[in-house]
Design an enzyme around this catalytic site. Structure first.
Site, mmCIF file in Angstrom:
data_model
loop_
_atom_site.group_PDB
_atom_site.id
_atom_site.type_symbol
_atom_site.label_atom_id
_atom_site.label_comp_id
_atom_site.label_asym_id
_atom_site.label_seq_id
_atom_site.Cartn_x
_atom_site.Cartn_y
_atom_site.Cartn_z
ATOM 1 N N HIS A 132 53.701 -6.325 42.454
ATOM 2 C CA HIS A 132 54.024 -4.993 41.940
ATOM 3 C C HIS A 132 55.496 -4.927 41.536
ATOM 4 C CE1 HIS A 132 55.146 -4.183 46.215
ATOM 5 N NE2 HIS A 132 56.024 -3.342 45.687
ATOM 6 N N HIS A 134 58.352 -3.518 41.951
ATOM 7 C CA HIS A 134 59.478 -2.963 42.697
ATOM 8 C C HIS A 134 60.554 -4.038 42.861
ATOM 9 C CE1 HIS A 134 57.111 0.583 44.678
ATOM 10 N NE2 HIS A 134 57.575 0.879 43.476
ATOM 11 N N ASP A 136 62.194 -5.297 45.231
ATOM 12 C CA ASP A 136 62.213 -6.288 46.307
ATOM 13 C C ASP A 136 61.171 -7.396 46.097
ATOM 14 O OD1 ASP A 136 60.374 -4.258 46.649
ATOM 15 O OD2 ASP A 136 60.440 -4.272 48.832
ATOM 16 N N HIS A 137 60.462 -7.342 44.982
ATOM 17 C CA HIS A 137 59.488 -8.406 44.681
ATOM 18 C C HIS A 137 59.640 -8.937 43.257
ATOM 19 C CE1 HIS A 137 57.790 -7.151 48.438
ATOM 20 N NE2 HIS A 137 57.696 -5.919 47.974
ATOM 21 N N HIS A 208 49.952 0.850 46.478
ATOM 22 C CA HIS A 208 51.403 0.972 46.608
ATOM 23 C C HIS A 208 52.048 1.326 45.261
ATOM 24 C CE1 HIS A 208 55.215 0.190 48.554
ATOM 25 N NE2 HIS A 208 55.557 -0.601 47.568
ATOM 26 N N TYR A 239 55.601 8.353 50.586
ATOM 27 C CA TYR A 239 55.076 8.834 49.305
ATOM 28 C C TYR A 239 54.485 10.230 49.488
ATOM 29 C CZ TYR A 239 55.117 4.066 47.271
ATOM 30 O OH TYR A 239 55.480 2.836 46.778
ATOM 31 N N HIS A 273 55.074 -8.846 51.751
ATOM 32 C CA HIS A 273 55.804 -8.741 53.022
ATOM 33 C C HIS A 273 55.015 -9.561 54.041
ATOM 34 C CE1 HIS A 273 58.678 -5.671 51.691
ATOM 35 N NE2 HIS A 273 57.676 -5.176 50.984
HETATM 36 ZN ZN LIG Z 1 57.136 -1.883 46.790
#
Ligand SMILES: [Zn+2]
Length: 317
Positions: A132, A134, A136-137, A208, A239, A273
């Site tokens: 996805h 975001h 951090d990925h 997510h 969220y 994660h």
């Molecule tokens: Zn995320």
């Protein structure tokens, strides 16, 4: 008498007053728009009582997300090349390698170094498969794409957010930005991407993010086939789940995502994660001390969603 406009500004003493561009004399026939402008120029625009605007803040994350671990093998052709807390996988084939996720933006050089350590030249990376969009990925994907020439493969929802570098996110707005990256091949749910005899299937598991993607492929381990499921995040961190104007169908999307995850071919589950699905990449003796099934992962995430939903509904009463 001419009305001179003055603009009060904050100098070192806080007392500086200086004239601005000369204003015209007040004229009862002056159009309202000009009168309004004159009025605003004449008013003080700041006082010493007002707070200084805050510094911009960078996207700060916990240290484990930024702590590299030595690459290790999770199946014959599948390597873990990420950090203690954020997954990045490298799948090697006779026709080149595939990068699945990258982690934080600052991970790009680490990823390239880890590729070399497992015998893959960066120029041999052919495909990049994100989960996805975001920071951090997907953070380093633009830099890795530039360094390798690999093609990025994603669905349309993810492609749009990748191209915006994470801006205007449904939940985070512009709080988490990263270098934008263009997708080269758009895929539909269930579509297959093949390289060097390994077939990667893309699964839309909306939760997510609306474009959240899980990838499955079959590798070998201990002489037997192992169906690897790299399943995207299923969490909903703070969220808005009730009456979300940006995503009215958010809860239904999560339910579809959970159902899709339960149906995946899933002998070996890993996720963006890793600690959330029983992995401890930093440990050298036992990397996966608490193996989890895809069904268990979905069940646990659904319980967490239901709890958050109940709390938000109670808060709305
Ligand atoms: Zn995320």
């Amino acid at each position: 008498m001419a009305a001179t406009a003055w603009l009060r500004t904050e100098g070192a003493s806080g007392e500086t007053v200086r004239p601005t561009a000369t204003a015209e004399p007040m004229n009862p026939m002056m159009p309202a728009r000009v009168l309004a402008l004159t009025c605003c120029l004449a008013a003080p625009v700041a006082t010493s009582a007002e707070a200084v605007l805050p510094q911009l803040k960078a996207y700060e994350t916990r240290e484990s997300w930024r702590t590299p671990v030595a690459p290790f093998r999770i199946a014959d052709n599948t390597w873990y090349i990420g950090t203690e807390g954020l997954s990045a996988l490298l799948v090697t084939t006779p026709d080149g390698a595939v990068l699945v996720d990258g982690g934080m933006p600052q991970a790009a050089d680490m990823l390239l170094a880890h590729m070399r350590r497992v015998g893959v030249a960066p120029s041999d990376v052919r495909l990049i498969l994100p989960s996805h969009a975001h920071g951090d990925h997907a953070g380093p994907l633009a830099a890795v794409k530039r360094a390798t020439g690999a093609k990025v493969v994603a669905n349309a929802e993810t492609a749009v957010l990748l191209a915006r570098g994470g801006s205007d996110d449904i939940h985070y707005g512009d709080a988490i930005l990263y270098p934008p990256v263009q997708v080269d091949r758009l895929v539909q749910d269930g579509e297959k991407v093949e390289l060097g005899g390994i077939t990667f299937t893309t699964h839309l598991t909306p939760a997510h993010t609306p474009g959240s993607t899980s990838w499955t492929w079959t590798d070998q381990r201990d002489g037997k086939p192992v169906r690897i499921a790299y399943v995207d995040s299923l969490s909903a961190p703070d969220y808005r789940l009730v009456d979300n104007p940006r995503f009215p169908g958010i809860v239904d999307a999560y339910r579809r995502g959970f159902a899709a995850v339960r149906a995946l071919p899933c002998d070996l589950l890993i996720a963006p994660h890793p600690d959330g699905v029983g992995w401890t990449p930093a440990a050298t003796e036992d990397r996966q001390p608490r193996p989890m099934s895809c069904s268990d992962y979905a069940d646990r995430a659904e319980r967490a969603l239901d709890a958050a939903l109940a709390e938000q509904r109670a808060g709305n009463d």
